[in-house]
Design an enzyme around this catalytic site. Structure first.
Site, PDB file in Angstrom:
ATOM      1  N   LYS A  37      40.483  35.552  53.942  1.00 60.16           N
ATOM      2  CA  LYS A  37      39.743  34.323  54.220  1.00 60.16           C
ATOM      3  C   LYS A  37      39.880  33.279  53.104  1.00 60.16           C
ATOM      4  CE  LYS A  37      35.272  36.005  52.483  1.00 60.16           C
ATOM      5  NZ  LYS A  37      35.385  35.401  51.157  1.00 60.16           N
ATOM      6  N   CYS A  45      38.971  40.770  42.030  1.00 58.41           N
ATOM      7  CA  CYS A  45      39.586  41.231  40.782  1.00 58.41           C
ATOM      8  C   CYS A  45      40.492  40.177  40.168  1.00 58.41           C
ATOM      9  CB  CYS A  45      40.371  42.512  41.080  1.00 58.41           C
ATOM     10  SG  CYS A  45      41.280  43.131  39.685  1.00 58.41           S
ATOM     11  N   ASP A 314      35.325  48.355  47.392  1.00 60.69           N
ATOM     12  CA  ASP A 314      33.929  48.023  47.079  1.00 60.69           C
ATOM     13  C   ASP A 314      33.008  48.070  48.293  1.00 60.69           C
ATOM     14  OD1 ASP A 314      34.674  47.538  44.473  1.00 60.69           O
ATOM     15  OD2 ASP A 314      33.929  45.478  44.395  1.00 60.69           O
ATOM     16  N   HIS A 446      51.650  59.924  14.730  1.00 62.04           N
ATOM     17  CA  HIS A 446      50.827  59.513  13.589  1.00 62.04           C
ATOM     18  C   HIS A 446      51.408  58.255  12.967  1.00 62.04           C
ATOM     19  CE1 HIS A 446      48.246  59.768  10.086  1.00 62.04           C
ATOM     20  NE2 HIS A 446      49.325  59.542   9.335  1.00 62.04           N
TER      21      HIS A 446
HETATM   22  P1  FAD Z   1      37.686  42.503  46.640  1.00 62.47           P
HETATM   23  O1  FAD Z   1      38.503  42.381  45.434  1.00 62.47           O
HETATM   24  O2  FAD Z   1      36.317  41.955  46.631  1.00 62.47           O
HETATM   25  O3  FAD Z   1      38.529  41.825  47.804  1.00 62.47           O
HETATM   26  C1  FAD Z   1      38.034  41.658  49.089  1.00 62.47           C
HETATM   27  C2  FAD Z   1      38.790  40.532  49.749  1.00 62.47           C
HETATM   28  O4  FAD Z   1      38.435  40.500  51.128  1.00 62.47           O
HETATM   29  C3  FAD Z   1      38.426  39.155  49.188  1.00 62.47           C
HETATM   30  O5  FAD Z   1      39.609  38.443  48.870  1.00 62.47           O
HETATM   31  C4  FAD Z   1      37.665  38.483  50.330  1.00 62.47           C
HETATM   32  O6  FAD Z   1      37.868  37.084  50.375  1.00 62.47           O
HETATM   33  C5  FAD Z   1      38.301  39.149  51.538  1.00 62.47           C
HETATM   34  N1  FAD Z   1      37.451  39.174  52.739  1.00 62.47           N
HETATM   35  C6  FAD Z   1      36.156  39.611  52.852  1.00 62.47           C
HETATM   36  N2  FAD Z   1      35.745  39.557  54.144  1.00 62.47           N
HETATM   37  C7  FAD Z   1      36.782  39.074  54.849  1.00 62.47           C
HETATM   38  C8  FAD Z   1      36.983  38.800  56.222  1.00 62.47           C
HETATM   39  N3  FAD Z   1      36.035  39.071  57.125  1.00 62.47           N
HETATM   40  N4  FAD Z   1      38.158  38.278  56.617  1.00 62.47           N
HETATM   41  C9  FAD Z   1      39.161  38.030  55.698  1.00 62.47           C
HETATM   42  N5  FAD Z   1      39.038  38.293  54.395  1.00 62.47           N
HETATM   43  C10 FAD Z   1      37.871  38.822  53.976  1.00 62.47           C
HETATM   44  N6  FAD Z   1      36.977  46.279  38.126  1.00 62.47           N
HETATM   45  C11 FAD Z   1      37.797  46.989  37.327  1.00 62.47           C
HETATM   46  O7  FAD Z   1      38.275  48.054  37.727  1.00 62.47           O
HETATM   47  N7  FAD Z   1      38.105  46.552  36.065  1.00 62.47           N
HETATM   48  C12 FAD Z   1      37.606  45.402  35.575  1.00 62.47           C
HETATM   49  O8  FAD Z   1      37.915  45.036  34.441  1.00 62.47           O
HETATM   50  C13 FAD Z   1      36.749  44.628  36.394  1.00 62.47           C
HETATM   51  N8  FAD Z   1      36.233  43.475  35.937  1.00 62.47           N
HETATM   52  C14 FAD Z   1      35.440  42.727  36.761  1.00 62.47           C
HETATM   53  C15 FAD Z   1      34.901  41.548  36.259  1.00 62.47           C
HETATM   54  C16 FAD Z   1      34.087  40.771  37.056  1.00 62.47           C
HETATM   55  C17 FAD Z   1      33.523  39.481  36.500  1.00 62.47           C
HETATM   56  C18 FAD Z   1      33.819  41.176  38.392  1.00 62.47           C
HETATM   57  C19 FAD Z   1      32.974  40.317  39.293  1.00 62.47           C
HETATM   58  C20 FAD Z   1      34.335  42.356  38.901  1.00 62.47           C
HETATM   59  C21 FAD Z   1      35.153  43.154  38.081  1.00 62.47           C
HETATM   60  N9  FAD Z   1      35.671  44.365  38.522  1.00 62.47           N
HETATM   61  C22 FAD Z   1      36.463  45.111  37.702  1.00 62.47           C
HETATM   62  C23 FAD Z   1      35.391  44.878  39.875  1.00 62.47           C
HETATM   63  C24 FAD Z   1      36.607  44.608  40.800  1.00 62.47           C
HETATM   64  O9  FAD Z   1      36.827  43.222  40.852  1.00 62.47           O
HETATM   65  C25 FAD Z   1      36.331  45.146  42.198  1.00 62.47           C
HETATM   66  O10 FAD Z   1      35.979  46.513  42.121  1.00 62.47           O
HETATM   67  C26 FAD Z   1      37.582  45.026  43.068  1.00 62.47           C
HETATM   68  O11 FAD Z   1      37.976  43.682  43.180  1.00 62.47           O
HETATM   69  C27 FAD Z   1      37.317  45.592  44.463  1.00 62.47           C
HETATM   70  O12 FAD Z   1      38.454  45.461  45.239  1.00 62.47           O
HETATM   71  P2  FAD Z   1      38.365  45.351  46.831  1.00 62.47           P
HETATM   72  O13 FAD Z   1      39.769  45.187  47.295  1.00 62.47           O
HETATM   73  O14 FAD Z   1      37.558  46.446  47.380  1.00 62.47           O
HETATM   74  O15 FAD Z   1      37.538  44.012  47.124  1.00 62.47           O
END
Ligand code: FAD
Ligand code: NAD
Length: 468
Positions: A37, A45, A314, A446
């Site tokens: 989206k 991330c 997530d 080391h």
């Molecule tokens: P997301 O990365 O949230 O991606 C989901 C995607 O789905 C998004 O692009 C969204 O737009 C899209 N989407 C949602 N609903 C729809 C829909 N209905 N139709 C189309 N698209 C849709 N984790 C680490 O392991 N190391 C780190 O250092 C770390 N640092 C972080 C720092 C911050 C500030 C934050 C906020 C998070 C951090 N995280 C970190 C957590 C990490 O970002 C998440 O765990 C990770 O992004 C989860 O991946 P995901 O693919 O499940 O979801």
């Protein structure tokens, strides 16, 4: 040319879970669609999470180290200052480069990307809506990877000016004089460190009696003491109960162990966790119910309660971490393609990228006690490690927990420079069922920081060589 609308696999969400799932699907010969989206691939991330925060941590760490340690190394850098616009530009260039990289990988694999909001219809198809255009996609397998969103406190709605989420706090255009951070977890400590290093007076308010609550008490305590030395203030066992926004500051009411108190700050960062994102996904139309925390329940092959629909990352139970989402993606798609699809949920490393970093894998002392597991502990301080002393990294310690009966490694925690890299070795040993003795007898170069991990493993049986 009209795009194909029928696929083997549709992935909804292009974060580290979703785009990795699409790549693995294409590698395994599945015709794959990726629905996103937002205007960029990479999800939380890449766009507002792991990557921009690490870029800011690196830039500010450079500044902090030169300012505090430069002189003793004979580096004369008088009047160092920060150009915040340039620092933010550097962060943006890092994110842009990786966005291009992800798009390149996805295109080269022949994955069809559909930009728009994906929603299930009652017929199990996925409609992708962007403005007034709508495309209907169908597939035998549909993978939900829609990630998470920031959690708001009901009495502190985000306005991006005084009340900030992490999305705002990675993009400020002025260094605030003071910042109150609510939540002493990963975001609070990382972004609190960023702004503190740039001169902001940062106070972290945490509901629990310790920061970095998923780590053992000794790690949390020493980390807090080190961050305090760097200038951060902490108020633990403290609950924010109300707030008043004035023109130039926010006044917050709080309850502590000793009664009520008030905090004042120019800005407030709310970092109290993230929640699964399933808005307008149409789960109710296909009959998927959420658990009590809004997550999509799945089995060990990431199958939901509806045949042909899977979920990872997530939006599902487990730690909200990018590498967890990625590994689940690979395992899920491999099992769709008829392979084993193995994912080990017991061995997921967890890192907070402060200075020093904090990293863990497996279980800590608290969980071992809760699970009635008899264990031995070995610890080794970086203050006795040659490389750490030579590189201003002589704080913190490594800690190995091993089963008292079998010596098998149960967990490792590290507070120290490059803990995020050191923990990888512990992950590998644990993945192969390694013992503390295996780790202790492995030859380490080391002088390296990794020798502290080896010494901690030796210390499990009282045999550390460089401590008494
Ligand atoms: P997301 O990365 O949230 O991606 C989901 C995607 O789905 C998004 O692009 C969204 O737009 C899209 N989407 C949602 N609903 C729809 C829909 N209905 N139709 C189309 N698209 C849709 N984790 C680490 O392991 N190391 C780190 O250092 C770390 N640092 C972080 C720092 C911050 C500030 C934050 C906020 C998070 C951090 N995280 C970190 C957590 C990490 O970002 C998440 O765990 C990770 O992004 C989860 O991946 P995901 O693919 O499940 O979801
Ligand atoms: P978190 O769960 O790591 O920490 C939130 C903290 O806020 C907890 O310590 C909690 O006790 C505290 N808290 C909750 N409500 C509170 C309240 N009302 N008052 C005071 N304190 C309160 O969440 P986060 O730091 O917001 O991060 C969100 C997610 O993003 C996490 O799941 C984390 O794993 C992930 N993340 C990971 C990294 C990393 O891997 N380095 C970095 C940033 C974010």
């Amino acid at each position: 040319m009209a795009k194909n609308t029928s696929f083997d696999l549709i992935v909804i969400g292009a974060g580290p879970g979703g785009y990795v799932a699409a790549i693995r699907g294409a590698q395994l010969g599945l015709s794959t669609a990726l629905v996103e989206k937002d205007s960029n691939l990479g999800g939380t991330c890449l766009n507002v999470g792991c990557i921009p925060s690490k870029a800011l941590l690196h830039s500010t760490e450079l500044f902090h180290h030169l300012n505090s340690n430069g002189a003793e190394h004979g580096i004369v850098a008088k009047g160092l200052s920060v150009d915040l616009a340039a620092l933010m530009k550097k962060k943006t260039s890092v994110v842009d480069q990786l966005r291009k990289g992800v798009s390149h990988l996805v295109n080269k694999r022949g994955i069809q990307v559909f930009k728009g909001h994906g929603t299930f219809g009652g017929d199990g198809k996925v409609s992708v809506t962007s403005g007034s255009s709508k495309t209907i996609l169908s597939a035998k397998h549909i993978l939900i990877a829609t990630g998470s969103k920031v959690v708001e406190l009901p009495f502190l709605p985000f306005d991006g000016k005084q009340i900030l989420s992490s999305d705002h706090a990675i993009s400020l255009d002025k260094i605030p004089k003071s910042l109150l951070v609510i939540g002493g977890g990963a975001i609070g400590l990382e972004l609190g460190s960023v702004w503190s290093r740039l001169g902001t007076a940062v106070t972290v308010v945490e509901f629990l009696p310790k920061i970095a609550a998923t780590f053992d008490d000794d790690i949390s305590r020493q980390a807090q003491a080190l961050f305090k030395k760097q200038g951060l203030s902490f108020s633990l066992s403290t609950k924010i109960t109300g707030s008043k926004q004035l023109k130039n500051k926010v006044v917050l009411d709080a309850e502590t162990k000793n009664g009520t108190t008030k905090f004042e700050a120019e800005k407030v960062l709310v970092a109290v966790g993230r929640a699964p994102f399933t808005e307008r996904l149409g789960l109710e139309k296909i009959g998927i119910s959420l658990d009590d925390r809004g997550r999509i329940p799945v089995d060990k092959h990431f199958r939901t309660s509806v045949k042909g629909v899977y979920a990872i990352g997530d939006v599902t139970p487990g730690p909200m971490l990018a590498h967890k989402a990625e590994e689940e993606a690979v395992a899920c798609v491999e099992s769709i393609a008829g392979q084993a699809g193995h994912f080990n949920s017991e061995i997921i490393p967890n890192v907070i990228y402060t200075d020093p970093e904090i990293a863990s894998v497996g279980i800590g002392e608290v969980e071992a006690k809760q699970r009635d597991i008899r264990f031995k502990v070995g610890k080794f301080n970086f203050a006795a490690n040659g490389r750490a002393i030579a590189s201003d990294a002589a704080t913190g310690f490594a800690k190995v927990l091993a089963c008292a009966e079998t010596d098998r490694i149960l967990g490792v925690q590290v507070l120290g420079r490059s803990a995020s890299e050191l923990i990888g070795e512990a992950v590998t040993h644990m993945e192969y069922g390694g013992s503390a003795e295996d780790l202790a007898r492995t030859i380490h170069a080391h002088p390296t920081l990794s020798e502290a991990l080896k010494e901690a493993a030796l210390a499990v049986d009282g045999n550390a060589l460089h401590s008494v």
